[in-house]
Design a protein around this motif. Structure first.
Motif: not given
Lengths: 372, 450
Positions: A22-41, A154-162
């Motif tokens: 629905r294009r509610q996530v706007v911006g490539s960085r926002e999309a990337a952040l949300e993806t990392v969080l989902v992957l972490r979960q 989890m640390e590897a994913i945290q690297d990506v998030l950082d």
């Protein structure tokens, strides 16, 4: 056999896929952040007894998210990056550091020379001291493998998030070396990376920025406001005058939506005009982007369909009632800019010319992940 | 026209000991008119106001850069000139540090100061003919735009002026009419800078006036002049357009995709003419701020039944590969073949040339301008700031837009730009289809009638 996702992780993926669709996530960085969080979960809740099952789970998530919004490339990039990091961690955990050792340098021969030139995989600092006891596919305790390797993952994913969270700071690190005093810089649209870059340079340098409005989104207006609020002398001009002022411009600074494997990029509509006009006047074109925008994708035929189209009413609205039926309106959101038009990519991991983008991609992602 | 100074203007370190702007190295002549005006206002304000110790609020950036507080910038009509005026003012400042910090800032804002913002039409000085007053208002509100339209409107207004003119005693029409017309022309120029077409037409008119027969009775002389004006319009504009319409129309074949930018009256005639001859083609109209003139062309063409596509300038890259020809209009054309046209034309021509699409400029010969212009800065015009043309989409909330300038923020809307001859394939005039490098031979082709 394919393991099912845990319900909570599954739900998070569906929520994000819905938002992307629905294009509610706007911006490539926002999309990337949300993806990392989902992957972490997903990874924290996943149950797997060997690495291939985990990879399968993550690839499935990646496929669903990229299908939800195929034009948002950063989603796939983050999944690829996480997979790459996970594989690195797994390799160092099971085989020690032998694979990552640098070649011995005391014999000079052509073969050594060639070996040294191979793209080196990006090093993830091994954290795997206590994982010598990892056992895959243990029939007695299927979860032991998962339990053992999860902290490391989890640390590897945290690297990506950082890395994502510090993108703006790292891109702007050397801003003052790229921008000199009394320069006139042209930029278009509202790229937050470029904004951070210019604000960082403004601390040490005195320069002027010309912002093109970039219809029909007119995001240039926000950029001009943000820059002038930071004390940078700014000019706001319509897109039509880009060629007219180009003879006075010293540098063109652009943001990117996605950097393609051949060194080209997708950028906001109008970037092609600015880059071509700059090339005509031999003005350098500098692109500021985070490395999460590197995409293993090609646009060989300059596909019209590769573009994303936005709402035509901002070009020709319904107030032109009788025209709306008779007229086609084209409103692409992105432009494809070829590698021959860009001079340098300034990323959070250094500056690179377009000709070495393929190496960056080889180093950041694994070949088998290009297609989910 | 600038409002009176609202803040007392102080030199940064209190009143100068000798009270004279001694260290200003630039003479009055070297400053632009805007800077001279600022200087005068400042001197008047300095005399009128009582000097107080407190300096005005420093510009935030300069306060960060240098420790010297600088005098507050005047609320002038164009901060470009005000910032430029800061430089001579700061040259008077006691320390070099302050002027160094400020000169760096003012440099960027100064490069555009020669553009000069449009001035509001002042009250008519002297006796300006009402037709001319009306025309000036129409010009300054952009109700009449386009090189041809403005020229025809000017000449028509001048016909009225000439008919209402009465030669004063002891004077001849051929000598005095020109002095009578000069203030009218200045009034029009004050409303909006003169177009090349207007300039050429007026020059021709002056030639006719000075060549008119002294022995003719006044009414006959006036009628002859009006007839000459009509002939000029008919020959150089109307009939020229018809010839161009036919010549350029022959370049459009069935199945073509024609691209045009903004609204040129000539290109409109070409497309309508080709359509009425039964050719099947579609048109892509590229448009851009500040004037968004393409919408008018769009409504004319689509009511005529031509299949049209409409897009804004940034989207050009995605359609250019499908285009067969590009037709452009011009405001004027220079002897090196460079075309001075609506801002954005250069971008269209450049991109088309890159994709090997022929670029055809349709231009009458009376638009020919002697001299060579090198870039778009030599001569240009700025549109008034704000939403004069209602060119922002209604879907965009007005708060998200920046419509007014602020501290550190200037808005520039240049109306014209220069397309270099390398981007142009051919120029269609009423004397033929000419490659851009041969434009200088046009006066020869016309038998030096220019």
């Amino acid at each position: 056999m394919a393991p099912e996702l845990q319900t909570a992780g599954h739900r998070a993926v569906e929520v994000l896929a819905g938002k992307l669709r629905r294009r509610q996530v706007v911006g490539s960085r926002e999309a990337a952040l949300e993806t990392v969080l989902v992957l972490r979960q997903v990874v924290s809740r996943a149950r797997f007894s060997n690495i291939n099952q985990l990879v399968g789970i993550i690839r499935d998530v990646g496929r669903r998210l990229s299908e939800a919004q195929p034009k948002e490339h950063t989603v796939g990039n983050i999944v690829r990056k996480v997979l790459h990091n996970i594989r690195e961690e797994y390799n160092t955990a099971t085989r020690g550091t032998a694979a990552a050792a640098a070649p011995v340098r005391n014999v000079y021969s052509i073969s050594k020379f060639v070996l040294q030139g191979q793209p080196r995989k990006q090093h993830v600092a091994p954290r795997s001291e206590a994982t010598a006891s990892l056992k895959e596919n243990d029939p007695n305790d299927p979860d032991s493998f998962a339990r053992g390797i999860k902290p490391v993952l989890m640390e590897a994913i945290q690297d990506v998030l950082d890395e994502l969270e510090t993108v703006y700071d790292n891109v702007s690190k050397n801003a003052k070396d790229h921008i000199h005093s009394d320069e006139i810089i042209l930029t278009i649209g509202h790229s937050k990376t470029v904004e951070a870059f210019l604000k960082a340079a403004a601390h040490n340098r005195n320069f002027t920025v010309i912002v093109a409005e970039t219809g029909p989104s007119y995001s240039g207006h926000e950029m001009a406001r943000a820059l002038s609020a930071a004390g940078i002398s700014t000019f706001l001009v319509p897109d039509s005058s880009i060629y007219a002022i180009m003879s006075r411009v010293n540098k063109v600074l652009l943001g990117a939506h996605a950097i393609l494997a051949n060194g080209g990029m997708f950028a906001i509509c109008g970037s092609l005009l600015a880059a071509t006009a700059a090339r005509t006047h031999s003005t350098p074109v500098v692109v500021c982007a985070g490395q999460f925008k590197l995409t293993p994708l090609w646009n060989l035929y300059h596909d019209y369909g590769a573009l994303d189209f936005a709402d035509p009413s901002s070009v020709l609205g319904f107030e032109e009632g009788d025209l709306v039926d008779k007229v086609d309106v084209v409103n692409p959101y992105y432009d494809y800019v070829g590698p021959e038009l860009v001079d340098v990519f300034i990323t959070n991991d250094g500056d690179h010319p377009p000709s070495s983008v393929y190496r960056l991609i080889k180093e950041s992602y694994d070949d088998e992940d290009h297609e989910f | 026209m600038s409002p009176g100074p609202s803040l007392p203007v102080q030199p940064p370190n209190g009143p100068q000991p000798n009270g004279e702007p001694s260290s200003g190295p630039r003479s009055q002549k070297s400053m632009t008119k805007a800077e001279r005006r600022e200087l005068q206002e400042r001197q008047r304000a300095a005399k009128a106001a009582k000097p107080t110790a407190a300096p005005g609020a420093p510009n935030a950036k300069q306060a960060a850069k240098s420790n010297q507080p600088t005098a507050a910038p005047k609320k002038g009509p164009d901060s470009g000139a005000a910032a430029a005026a800061k430089t001579p003012k700061d040259a008077k400042a006691a320390t070099a540090v302050a002027s160094e910090g400020v000169a760096g800032k003012a440099h960027g804002l100064r490069i555009f100061s020669h553009f000069g913002l449009p001035k509001p039409v002042s009250a008519a000085k002297g006796d300006i003919h009402p037709a001319v007053v009306r025309l000036a208002l129409q010009f300054s509100n952009f109700k009449i735009t386009g090189a041809n339209a403005r020229c025809i409107a000017t000449l028509t207004a001048f016909k009225t002026v000439i008919q209402d003119y009465a030669t004063p005693p002891n004077n001849t029409l051929s000598r005095h009419l020109m002095t009578h017309l000069s203030p009218q022309i200045s009034h029009l120029v004050a409303a909006r800078p003169m177009s090349v077409t207007m300039g050429n037409a007026i020059r021709q008119l002056k030639l006719e006036i000075s060549g008119s027969d002294i022995d003719l009775p006044e009414q006959d002389a006036k009628d002859a002049l009006c007839q000459k004006i009509d002939n000029y319009i008919r020959d150089r504009i109307i009939i020229a357009d018809q010839v161009i319409e036919e010549t350029a129309g022959n370049k459009i074949k069935d199945g073509d995709v024609v691209l045009t930018y903004a609204r040129s009256s000539v290109v409109e005639k070409v497309l309508l003419g080709a359509h009425s001859e039964g050719r099947q083609f579609s048109v892509i109209i590229v448009d851009s701020r500040p004037m968004l003139e393409g919408k008018r062309l769009l409504s004319v063409l689509s009511s005529a039944g031509i299949q049209c596509t409409y897009l804004l300038l940034p989207a050009l890259g995605s359609v250019i590969s499908e285009v067969s020809t590009v037709f452009l209009g011009a405001h004027s054309i220079h002897s090196n073949g460079a075309v001075y046209a609506r801002a954005g034309t250069a971008l269209v021509a450049m991109l088309a040339k890159q994709h090997s699409v022929p670029v055809v400029v349709c231009c009458e010969t009376y638009k020919f301008s002697e001299g060579v212009q090198l870039d778009s800065f030599t001569k240009n015009e700025l549109a008034p700031v704000g939403d004069l043309f209602s060119s922002f989409p209604l879907t965009k909330p007005r708060e998200a837009l920046t419509l007014h300038k602020g501290p550190n923020l200037e808005i520039l809307n240049p109306l014209y730009d220069l397309t270099p001859p390398t981007s142009i394939t051919a120029v269609v005039t009423e004397v033929g289809v000419i490659p851009p490098n041969s434009i200088s031979s046009i006066p020869l082709a016309l038998g030096r009638l220019l």
